[in-house]
Design a protein around this motif. Structure first.
Motif, PDB file in Angstrom:
ATOM      1  N   LEU A   1       1.715  -1.279   0.122  1.00  0.00           N
ATOM      2  CA  LEU A   1       0.389   0.143   0.149  1.00  0.00           C
ATOM      3  C   LEU A   1       1.196   0.795   0.216  1.00  0.00           C
ATOM      4  N   ARG A   2       1.018   2.201  -0.658  1.00  0.00           N
ATOM      5  CA  ARG A   2       1.203   3.474  -0.910  1.00  0.00           C
ATOM      6  C   ARG A   2       0.385   4.344  -1.097  1.00  0.00           C
ATOM      7  N   VAL A   3       1.048   5.310   0.189  1.00  0.00           N
ATOM      8  CA  VAL A   3       0.682   6.466   0.261  1.00  0.00           C
ATOM      9  C   VAL A   3       0.771   8.310   0.357  1.00  0.00           C
ATOM     10  N   LEU A   4       0.377   8.621  -0.022  1.00  0.00           N
ATOM     11  CA  LEU A   4       1.152  10.224  -0.194  1.00  0.00           C
ATOM     12  C   LEU A   4       0.374  11.091   1.247  1.00  0.00           C
ATOM     13  N   GLU A   5       0.742  12.205   1.341  1.00  0.00           N
ATOM     14  CA  GLU A   5       0.811  13.070   2.945  1.00  0.00           C
ATOM     15  C   GLU A   5       1.219  14.131   3.132  1.00  0.00           C
ATOM     16  N   TYR A   6      -0.627  14.690   2.606  1.00  0.00           N
ATOM     17  CA  TYR A   6       0.554  16.143   2.614  1.00  0.00           C
ATOM     18  C   TYR A   6      -0.393  16.623   3.543  1.00  0.00           C
ATOM     19  N   ALA A   7      -0.314  16.986   4.708  1.00  0.00           N
ATOM     20  CA  ALA A   7      -1.072  17.214   6.113  1.00  0.00           C
ATOM     21  C   ALA A   7       0.090  17.576   7.309  1.00  0.00           C
ATOM     22  N   ARG A   8      -0.407  18.265   8.370  1.00  0.00           N
ATOM     23  CA  ARG A   8      -0.148  18.577   9.134  1.00  0.00           C
ATOM     24  C   ARG A   8      -0.110  18.456  10.359  1.00  0.00           C
ATOM     25  N   PHE A   9       0.502  18.886  11.643  1.00  0.00           N
ATOM     26  CA  PHE A   9       0.179  18.901  13.071  1.00  0.00           C
ATOM     27  C   PHE A   9      -0.448  17.486  13.653  1.00  0.00           C
TER      28      PHE A   9
ATOM     29  N   SER B   1      -3.985  15.591  13.418  1.00  0.00           N
ATOM     30  CA  SER B   1      -5.284  14.485  12.166  1.00  0.00           C
ATOM     31  C   SER B   1      -4.491  14.251  11.477  1.00  0.00           C
ATOM     32  N   GLY B   2      -4.017  14.150  10.403  1.00  0.00           N
ATOM     33  CA  GLY B   2      -3.827  13.692   9.170  1.00  0.00           C
ATOM     34  C   GLY B   2      -2.902  12.662   9.271  1.00  0.00           C
ATOM     35  N   PRO B   3      -1.315  13.537   9.446  1.00  0.00           N
ATOM     36  CA  PRO B   3      -0.078  12.824  10.287  1.00  0.00           C
ATOM     37  C   PRO B   3      -0.734  11.797  10.870  1.00  0.00           C
ATOM     38  N   TYR B   4      -1.586  11.623  11.637  1.00  0.00           N
ATOM     39  CA  TYR B   4      -1.447  10.699  12.161  1.00  0.00           C
ATOM     40  C   TYR B   4      -2.143   9.396  11.609  1.00  0.00           C
ATOM     41  N   CYS B   5      -3.148   9.597  10.826  1.00  0.00           N
ATOM     42  CA  CYS B   5      -4.273   9.126   9.783  1.00  0.00           C
ATOM     43  C   CYS B   5      -3.504   7.897   9.010  1.00  0.00           C
ATOM     44  N   SER B   6      -2.304   8.454   8.704  1.00  0.00           N
ATOM     45  CA  SER B   6      -0.731   8.142   7.167  1.00  0.00           C
ATOM     46  C   SER B   6      -0.198   6.747   9.072  1.00  0.00           C
ATOM     47  N   ARG B   7       0.074   7.792   9.560  1.00  0.00           N
ATOM     48  CA  ARG B   7       0.942   7.026  10.583  1.00  0.00           C
ATOM     49  C   ARG B   7       0.454   5.624  10.836  1.00  0.00           C
ATOM     50  N   LEU B   8      -0.752   5.612  11.050  1.00  0.00           N
ATOM     51  CA  LEU B   8      -1.144   4.435  11.074  1.00  0.00           C
ATOM     52  C   LEU B   8      -1.627   3.393  10.013  1.00  0.00           C
ATOM     53  N   LEU B   9      -1.468   3.589   8.832  1.00  0.00           N
ATOM     54  CA  LEU B   9      -1.335   3.151   7.553  1.00  0.00           C
ATOM     55  C   LEU B   9       0.620   3.109   8.217  1.00  0.00           C
ATOM     56  N   ALA B  10       0.838   3.719   8.236  1.00  0.00           N
ATOM     57  CA  ALA B  10       2.954   3.109   8.030  1.00  0.00           C
ATOM     58  C   ALA B  10       3.120   2.348   9.410  1.00  0.00           C
ATOM     59  N   ASP B  11       2.533   2.272  10.358  1.00  0.00           N
ATOM     60  CA  ASP B  11       2.356   1.643  10.950  1.00  0.00           C
ATOM     61  C   ASP B  11       2.291  -0.653  10.643  1.00  0.00           C
ATOM     62  N   LEU B  12       1.455  -0.627  10.024  1.00  0.00           N
ATOM     63  CA  LEU B  12       0.733  -1.688   9.168  1.00  0.00           C
ATOM     64  C   LEU B  12       1.501  -1.801   8.184  1.00  0.00           C
TER      65      LEU B  12
ATOM     66  N   LEU C   1       4.816  11.254  15.884  1.00  0.00           N
ATOM     67  CA  LEU C   1       2.939  10.916  14.323  1.00  0.00           C
ATOM     68  C   LEU C   1       3.539  10.423  12.870  1.00  0.00           C
ATOM     69  N   ASN C   2       5.036  11.008  12.989  1.00  0.00           N
ATOM     70  CA  ASN C   2       5.746  10.086  11.603  1.00  0.00           C
ATOM     71  C   ASN C   2       6.993   9.215  12.069  1.00  0.00           C
ATOM     72  N   MET C   3       6.824   8.679  12.644  1.00  0.00           N
ATOM     73  CA  MET C   3       7.874   7.344  12.269  1.00  0.00           C
ATOM     74  C   MET C   3       7.000   6.584  11.462  1.00  0.00           C
TER      75      MET C   3
END
Lengths: 391, 414
Positions: free
Chosen positions: B9-17, B19-30, B68-70
């Motif tokens: 799964l490939r995700v592009l994130e254009y988000a800050r602070f 909510s958005g970074p946590y959303c994609s981190r949850l995906l990155a973690d998996l 939020l960004n690991m």
């Protein structure tokens, strides 16, 4: 119309309470068929005491009644699991083992089953079997300690601790469904609602792991932004939240509250000074907000370019024109209680529209599930009903 | 055997602070590959938020940003430039999911709205997270995390119970930290994975419009639902007949004997004599609460409250927690960060993990509330320094030359 994302997914739902049912309700909003397995022997606490709460956490599910105290009842559950993709449960850890519905047993019935066990503290010893309610997991997770006035006692969230756990349940199941779709393999998911609380204050806990600091309670305050608080408005217990992040917003606020000369006040000239002098700032703002309704404050300040949003109560959420217009608030027709206002999913999808049906009455879908799905004959169903197995 | 849940799964994130970074981190973690796009020079505003090791602010050492960004890759891109937007579109062609949390008008102004991007990639799932959603009269309203929390109706009910009794004239408050923003990111990740699940089958993505205030209000359904019975819950509404928040020797605990066997267990522990007294039976103390009660009964309840409070003051939070639980009654500690870190249960679940960071050193933080039997949470990738993966992504992935990369850097595009 397009099929829903989870149109092909069936969930056998043994969860009760708030967290688990909310989690599986989120899956119904993505199109999954969720079969709620209930029993007259153990009527859900929410069904007994607070029907509106039950409705709002069981929308669009199917309900069947199965007596789990009877071996024949457990056999019926196993037959449902055999035709399901997901089994979700939220009993106290250990209970499914006694019922013979633990993951090792269940995967023999359905090798690629995804099984979610949700509980307050997780399945693991030493404290997994402890008894919890929503606010207890908030306290144990560290959130309650951080919530309150700086000079006050800790304040706990109630249901949100559980619904947060339910939201994690839905996410976790979707991740496992994606994995199964790619590999054909199921798995066991051990979700702790308390751990979900910890994860959502992770950065605060890191202040402790990095610097051994406990930031304590801060009311509405922020580390950087000021003003950043809730202010009393005209009316009974009416409040508005206002937050200012930049010099530009600060000047806009001064214009908005008819205090243009405040923008030149040296006490508030820079962000750091506003932060240091925010008690004084709060007093000045509160004088102005008290003369307006919270809706007026929102309108005036938003037009000026300032973040101002009322601290809404539930009636305001249910009746606000914005939430209505977006279809977040819906009326459903409950078979026993008639028209009910409910909140739908917090998302809109461009190609699929979430179906928001009423919650089921107990055993409403016995015929569909036992007859159509499991292929049992009418006489067989009658017999099991009379024998209090379907009960 | 351990595997990766969201491999490929490939995700592009254009988000800050948050909510958005946590959303994609949850995906990155998996296991998803997440490319985070930040503004050149300034980067994500979370970089300027603490906690910092030893309290020394440094854009590469923010605890909030690291948390939020690991597990992501990071590039810089100035989307105000034509070239920046072209490169962004090249990346959109390569991914399955785009997560953003900008104002509804910004993405349109940049020509990066869903209708434009879908023409480049049919499979694209695009998730937009905003305080009020993409439609409706408030869609462009400004709302920081405080406002969104209150706008969703959660703040209005805090503090409740004893906290309200003590300070009935004070303002409603937010809960600790950025909790609401995390909840919003999680809801967005859920909807996103749902849409992706379908896109895998149909080859068609869709647009996901997530409203932060609706996420918060949705989590409040337990409190809000009785509106249908004409009950408008407020901060005064919550108080248990007995129990709830109680001060003890070294802090606070919560004791909740909401069922008969719990109540009996609690009384057995605190005062076995009382447990035998008819006046102190569960039905007389807990069940009579909802109806008007006579003075004598109130005295009985008050007496029991006093007994519990006096008992609690003589015991530590650990003692109360384990002893009350051992007697079958729900109870918990109002845990400080120290209590959370010392919890035996959390240690047994390995909730806290140590991650190594090139700038900030070894850092301890929570991982995931779920233990997956097949696809465990894993720390795979340190938090990207600002623009750390510019070369890796822009040259090897979308074929820019190193000369071009230098030019983009000099012209402020990256």
């Amino acid at each position: 119309m397009n099929k829903m994302p989870l149109a092909s997914i069936r969930v056998a739902d043994l969860t009760t309470g708030l967290a688990g049912p909310f989690g599986t309700q989120l899956l119904t909003w993505l199109g999954a068929e969720v079969i709620k397995i209930e029993s007259m022997e153990h009527t859900s606490l929410l069904r007994q005491t607070a029907e509106a709460r039950f409705i709002n956490t069981n929308l669009a599910k199917l309900s069947i009644t199965v007596n789990l105290n009877r071996p024949e009842g457990l056999e019926l559950v196993k037959r449902i699991i055999a035709v399901s993709d997901v089994l979700a449960e939220s009993y106290r850890p250990g209970v499914v083992g006694k019922l013979g519905l633990d993951y090792e047993s269940v995967r023999r019935i359905k090798p690629d089953i995804i099984m979610l066990s949700l509980s307050g503290f997780g399945q693991t010893p030493p404290e997994g079997h402890y008894r919890t309610w929503a606010s207890i997991v908030g306290g144990m997770g560290g959130l309650t300690h951080l919530t309150g006035y700086p000079d006050g006692i800790p304040a706990n969230e109630r249901g949100a601790n559980d619904t947060r756990g339910g939201q994690h349940a839905a996410f976790t199941l979707l991740a496992a469904l994606n994995y199964r779709q790619r590999t054909g393999r199921g798995q066991f998911l051990d979700l702790s609602v308390r751990d979900a609380v910890c994860c959502h204050i992770g950065d605060v806990l890191m202040d402790y792991t990095m610097n051994h600091r406990d930031p304590g309670r801060r009311g509405n305050r922020d580390d950087i932004m000021a003003p950043h608080n809730c202010y009393r408005c005209r009316g009974e217990d009416k409040w508005v939240s206002i937050a200012v992040a930049s010099d530009e917003e600060w000047r806009a606020l001064c214009r908005g509250i008819d205090e243009p000369e405040l923008a030149g006040d040296r006490r508030f000239a820079e962000a750091r000074m506003r932060w240091r002098n925010q008690d004084e700032l709060d007093r000045i703002i509160a004088v102005w907000t008290l003369e307006h309704t919270h809706y007026e404050v929102m309108q005036i300040l938003q037009e000026a370019g300032v973040a101002a949003v009322p601290s809404f109560n539930c009636e305001e959420i249910y009746t606000d024109r914005h939430f209505k217009e977006r279809g977040f608030i819906r009326d459903i027709e409950h078979p026993e209680r008639g028209k009910q206002a409910v909140t739908g999913p917090p998302w809109r999808m461009s190609a699929t529209v979430a179906k928001i049906d009423t919650s089921p009455t107990m055993g409403q879908h016995n015929d569909y599930v036992f007859g159509t799905l499991l292929g049992m004959s009418a006489s067989e169903i009658t017999e099991l009903t009379e024998g209090k197995v379907i009960y | 055997m351990t595997e990766v849940a969201l491999e490929g799964l490939r995700v592009l994130e254009y988000a800050r602070f948050v909510s958005g970074p946590y959303c994609s981190r949850l995906l990155a973690d998996l296991g998803a590959e997440v490319i985070k796009v930040e503004e050149p020079v300034t980067g994500d505003e979370a970089r300027r938020r603490g906690p910092f090791p030893d309290d020394v602010p440094h854009p590469e050492k923010s605890g909030l940003f690291i948390y939020l960004n690991m597990n992501k890759l990071g590039i810089t891109l100035n989307l105000k430039t034509v070239r920046g937007r072209e490169i962004f579109k090249d990346l959109v062609r390569e991914v399955d999911i785009l997560v953003e949390n900008n104002s509804p008008s910004l993405m349109k102004e940049l020509g990066l709205d869903y209708d434009s991007l879908k023409r480049l990639n049919q499979r694209l799932v695009m998730t937009s997270i905003t305080p009020f959603g993409q439609t409706g009269p408030y869609r462009e309203y400004k709302s920081y995390y405080l406002n969104t929390f209150h706008g969703g109706g959660e703040g209005y009910l805090l503090p409740a119970g004893l906290g309200y009794v003590l300070y009935p004239d004070r303002e409603p408050i937010k809960a600790g930290g950025f909790i609401g923003e995390y909840d919003i990111g999680l809801a967005a990740a859920t909807a996103t994975l749902g849409a992706y699940f379908q896109a895998q089958i149909t080859g068609e993505g869709q647009y996901v419009d997530v409203s932060g205030t609706e996420v918060i209000a949705g989590l409040m359904r337990y409190e809000f639902a009785p509106y249908n019975d004409g009950w408008i819950v407020n901060r005064a509404s919550w108080a248990l007949p007995i129990g709830g928040l109680v001060q003890c020797k070294d802090g606070f605990v919560e004791i909740m004997p909401l069922m008969e066997h719990m109540y009996e267990g609690l009384l057995e522990l605190i005062d076995p004599e009382l447990a035998k007294d008819e006046r102190y039976q569960y039905k007389n103390i807990m069940l009579s609460y909802a109806r008007p009660v006579g003075g004598e009964e109130d005295d009985v309840r008050q007496n029991l409250k006093d007994i519990i409070e006096a008992w609690a003051l003589k015991h530590t939070k650990e003692e109360i927690y384990h002893q009350v639980q051992a007697n079958g009654c729900a109870a918990g500690i109002i845990a400080t960060p120290e209590d959370v870190l010392n919890s035996e249960q959390l240690k047994a679940r390995h909730l806290f993990v140590e991650i190594d960071h090139p700038e900030a050193g070894v850092i301890k933080c929570p991982s995931s509330p779920c233990i997956y039997s097949q696809t465990p949470w894993r720390y795979r990738q340190h938090v990207p320094r600002l623009g750390e993966h510019n070369e890796e992504i822009l040259c090897s992935r979308i074929g820019l030359s190193s000369k071009e990369l230098r030019e983009l850097s000099q012209t402020g595009v990256i």
